[in-house]
Design an enzyme around this catalytic site. Structure first.
Site, PDB file in Angstrom:
ATOM      1  CG  ASN A   9      -1.999   1.092   1.103  1.00 60.11           C
ATOM      2  OD1 ASN A   9      -2.333   1.547   0.005  1.00 60.11           O
ATOM      3  ND2 ASN A   9      -2.525   1.511   2.237  1.00 60.11           N
ATOM      4  CD  GLU A  34      -3.315  -1.110  -3.262  1.00 63.26           C
ATOM      5  OE1 GLU A  34      -3.867  -0.013  -3.481  1.00 63.26           O
ATOM      6  OE2 GLU A  34      -3.594  -1.822  -2.286  1.00 63.26           O
ATOM      7  CG  ASP A 147      -4.546  -7.779  -2.501  1.00 67.16           C
ATOM      8  OD1 ASP A 147      -5.555  -8.525  -2.492  1.00 67.16           O
ATOM      9  OD2 ASP A 147      -4.576  -6.609  -2.094  1.00 67.16           O
ATOM     10  CG  ASN A 149      -8.509  -7.192  -4.055  1.00 65.80           C
ATOM     11  OD1 ASN A 149      -8.726  -6.834  -2.898  1.00 65.80           O
ATOM     12  ND2 ASN A 149      -7.728  -6.510  -4.876  1.00 65.80           N
TER      13      ASN A 149
END
Length: 227
Positions: A9, A34, A147, A149
């Site tokens: 992130n 990310e 990731d 999701n």
């Protein structure tokens, strides 16, 4: 082989912690998602990462972004980095390496969330499935980490957060995810911890959900059955 995956992130905000962790752990394969930075925005320390073959894959303006770093001498020859045709928005980077048992493909993936464009997420998942099937048909093995999701099953979401209408928990997404496994992959975390109903990797940012471990499992290491 030690494989690590982390949705950072924003790698620039995590740089100090990431570099300290990398120096201490020295995994063979590092998959990041990310990253939110172009290569030009990365510090010299991040651009080089001594002891690793380094690959940062970022879109213009630093949106999304994935990275894949392979430890030097972990394999007999340097990795060959590339992007499958399904890669959009800097969401997938791969590295093919040679092993005694044949070619091995390492991949760092950031699956679309689907909140803004659910049909695009479904299309991406179906393309990913076709790509996995093609790799296995070629006799290659795969380590797919990142990731994704999607929470595979009810056990992968805390009971307080379960909602079959929520994107990431829908029957359609879970069915396609199961298709990835049916195509010859194993969910390594769940295989090792089949009954752990608190194995989460993402938590809402409010009401101390992380401290209370009220979350979802969205991050995975999927490996070919042959591995």
């Amino acid at each position: 082989m030690l494989v690590a995956t982390w949705n950072v992130n924003g790698i620039r905000a995590r740089e100090a912690g990431f570099l300290a962790w990398l120096a201490a752990s020295r995994p063979d394969v590092v998959c990041l998602q990310e990253t939110k930075a172009t290569r030009e925005q990365l510090s010299p320390a991040l651009q080089t990462l001594p002891g690793y073959h380094v690959y940062w894959h970022s879109a213009p303006r630093g949106y999304s972004g994935v990275a894949l770093h392979v430890r030097e001498h972990a394999f007999t020859a340097p990795p060959r980095f590339s992007h499958p045709a399904l890669d959009r928005e800097s969401r997938l980077v791969t590295a093919e390496v040679d092993t005694a048992d044949g070619p091995l493909v390492l991949a760092s993936l950031y699956m679309p969330n689907g909140g803004k464009d659910y049909p695009a997420k479904i299309a991406f998942m179906l393309e990913l499935l076709a790509w996995i099937e093609a790799l296995h048909a070629e006799g290659k093995r795969l380590v797919l980490a990142g990731d994704m999701n999607v929470a595979r099953h009810e056990i992968d979401v805390h009971e307080k957060l379960r909602d079959p209408r929520a994107i990431g928990q829908s029957h359609e997404e879970r069915a396609i995810f199961q298709g990835l496994l049916d195509a010859g992959l194993v969910d390594a975390q769940r295989a090792l911890h089949p009954d752990d109903h608190r194995l989460y990797t993402w938590w809402p940012y409010w009401r101390q959900h992380r401290e209370r471990n009220i979350g979802w499992r969205l991050d995975y290491v999927l490996v070919s059955r042959a591995l």
